[in-house]
Design an enzyme around this catalytic site. Structure first.
Site, PDB file in Angstrom:
ATOM      1  N   HIS A 156     110.875  18.805  57.973  1.00  0.00           N
ATOM      2  CA  HIS A 156     111.670  19.366  58.911  1.00  0.00           C
ATOM      3  C   HIS A 156     111.972  20.935  58.624  1.00  0.00           C
ATOM      4  O   HIS A 156     113.059  21.598  59.128  1.00  0.00           O
ATOM      5  CB  HIS A 156     113.159  19.044  58.570  1.00  0.00           C
ATOM      6  N   SER A 277     101.099  46.574  69.469  1.00  0.00           N
ATOM      7  CA  SER A 277     102.085  46.700  70.755  1.00  0.00           C
ATOM      8  C   SER A 277     101.857  47.758  71.236  1.00  0.00           C
ATOM      9  O   SER A 277     101.656  48.957  70.846  1.00  0.00           O
ATOM     10  CB  SER A 277     103.423  46.638  70.150  1.00  0.00           C
ATOM     11  N   LYS A 283     104.203  47.023  64.984  1.00  0.00           N
ATOM     12  CA  LYS A 283     103.811  45.785  65.297  1.00  0.00           C
ATOM     13  C   LYS A 283     102.427  45.301  65.019  1.00  0.00           C
ATOM     14  O   LYS A 283     101.395  46.168  65.151  1.00  0.00           O
ATOM     15  CB  LYS A 283     104.064  45.184  66.640  1.00  0.00           C
ATOM     16  N   GLU A 290      98.261  32.664  68.588  1.00  0.00           N
ATOM     17  CA  GLU A 290      99.266  32.433  69.726  1.00  0.00           C
ATOM     18  C   GLU A 290      98.412  31.611  70.858  1.00  0.00           C
ATOM     19  O   GLU A 290      98.758  30.691  71.699  1.00  0.00           O
ATOM     20  CB  GLU A 290     100.233  33.395  70.291  1.00  0.00           C
TER      21      GLU A 290
END
Ligand code: ARG
Length: 456
Positions: A156, A277, A283, A290
């Protein structure tokens, strides 16, 4: 350019129909397989006395020349010739003359295209299998490097019990091992020759399908000509296998994204495999992972496309089936690139072993160890669970971890508790103790590493 069906027609095909119906812009990818199939077919025609041997010789020579032209980029593909089959045949006729017109004897584009896709997918399935193997080997190397790194295991997405990082990685090897099994199994049904089924009903000419099957390395010959030209199960099956494999890659990608967050800080992906970024200077984004996750959606879409394409088709061949190629090609490309990039990215990931171990000991993750300790002292598991639950609640109220309790406090929950309980509270000891077959103890994990080192 004259169409092969021009005899029956008095008007030219409209230009917009030619652009609408063409598949050459994408099925030219099948040129090698088309030529290979045609060479085997021509040899069969000659062997059976259906065409003269010297015509077959000229056909083979012409086809090899065409192959060389395509290979070197000199071949001119024509839209008005619809597809790869007609482009190659027309070029053959213009190269060698009348003999070229005999190639399409005892076959149709319907069995020809089924043949080409099977040849293509057989090759690609082998390639996918070897890329899966490379990926497994890389996972295994990473697991070996982290044979004693302890991390929190989750259910979970809540900390559940400490596990070995190697065990976690081996879970992926295990999943993809099943994928290999599926792809390998699909080859059995893929590796069947459809050629010789012709348009849908076979031929009155004395063909020899077994000969072609041997020439092209097919294990079997299709037994029903109607099925052979209308079947795309093998493509659906490939896409299904691909969906499951990329689902596995996507789950790992998701974990890499999660683990590289500031909240987890379990890993750092190398600069080469991350991007920055354009506005936020601090970043470092896990875009590769992804995109693997994102491309998974497209691959699922491809499977649904093909299933939907096929579901309403009456037997046998229908032109709808030309639409099978784009989802198929896209899946092959996407799956292979995802496997490649995950394999390349993995070695450059730095695992923050200290943090993994530290977090493995937090969040009462050794509570089950206490319950099992109580079981060993003769308490029924349900009672042991209840007692341990109370201990955890006590710690939550005091805002302390289990190992911060003292013996007196622990004893107040059960008289059977003695100081050996502290051995259970350490995440490393907890992992070591889980030596049931397939469990996370170093002894079990090493067994699995050994097994895979042998089999991969
Ligand atoms: N380009 C077609 C396909 O990919 C070739 C099959 C035969 N076409 C036909 N009109 N019978 O499916």
């Amino acid at each position: 350019m004259k169409k092969p069906w021009s005899g029956r027609f008095t008007h030219k095909t409209s230009g917009i129909v030619e652009s609408f119906t063409e598949s050459i812009s994408f099925d030219k990818r099948l040129w090698k397989h088309d030529i290979r199939g045609s060479i085997a077919h021509a040899k069969m025609l000659a062997k059976q006395g259906i065409i003269p041997a010297k015509d077959a010789g000229a056909i083979v020579k012409g086809l090899l020349e065409i192959a060389a032209e395509i290979e070197s980029g000199k071949f001119r593909f024509r839209n008005e010739l619809e597809d790869i089959h007609m482009n190659i045949e027309a070029e053959l006729v213009s190269k060698i003359g009348p003999a070229g017109k005999k190639l399409h004897t005892a076959r149709s584009r319907n069995d020809q295209v089924a043949l080409d896709i099977r040849l293509y997918l057989r090759e690609e399935t082998e390639d996918v299998l070897s890329k899966i193997l490379q990926f497994q080997k890389t996972l295994l190397k990473t697991a070996e490097r982290h044979a004693d790194t302890v991390m929190p295991g989750y259910t979970h997405l809540q900390r559940a019990q400490p596990v070995l990082l190697a065990h976690h990685l081996l879970a992926y090897i295990e999943m993809i091992e099943r994928d290999k099994g599926r792809f390998t199994d699909s080859l059995k049904r893929l590796n069947v020759l459809p050629l010789g089924s012709c348009a849908l009903s076979g031929t009155s000419l004395p063909n020899d399908r077994t000969f072609i099957a041997k020439e092209l390395g097919f294990k079997a010959v299709s037994g029903n000509s109607i099925d052979a030209v209308s079947d795309r199960d093998f493509a659906v099956e490939f896409l299904s296998c691909a969906c499951i494999t990329i689902m596995h890659l996507s789950r790992l990608a998701e974990e890499l994204v999660l683990w590289s967050t500031e909240e987890f800080r379990f890993i750092e992906i190398s600069d080469e495999f991350t991007t920055g970024s354009s506005i936020m200077p601090q970043k470092k984004n896990p875009d590769v992972a992804e995109l693997v996750r994102g491309k998974t959606g497209r691959v699922y879409g491809n499977l649904v496309s093909l299933l939907t394409l096929m579901k309403g088709l009456p037997l046998s061949y229908n032109r709808d089936m030309q639409e099978d190629k784009l989802p198929l090609f896209d899946t092959v490309d996407t799956l292979k690139s995802c496997l490649e990039i995950m394999t390349a990215m993995l070695p450059g990931i730095t695992f923050n072993c200290k943090r993994m171990l530290a977090t493995a000991g937090e969040g009462y993750s050794t509570a089950t160890d206490i319950a099992e300790y109580l079981v060993r002292k003769g308490i029924p598991f349900r009672e042991a669970h209840e007692i341990t639950g109370k201990i955890v609640l006590h710690c939550i109220k005091k805002n302390i971890e289990l190992h911060e309790l003292d013996l007196k406090e622990l004893k107040s929950f059960s008289a059977v508790i003695s100081k050996d309980i502290f051995l259970c509270l350490d995440p490393v000891a907890s992992v070591r103790a889980r030596s049931s077959y397939g469990g996370t103890s170093p002894s079990q994990v090493l067994k699995q590493i050994k097994r895979y080192k042998k089999s991969l």
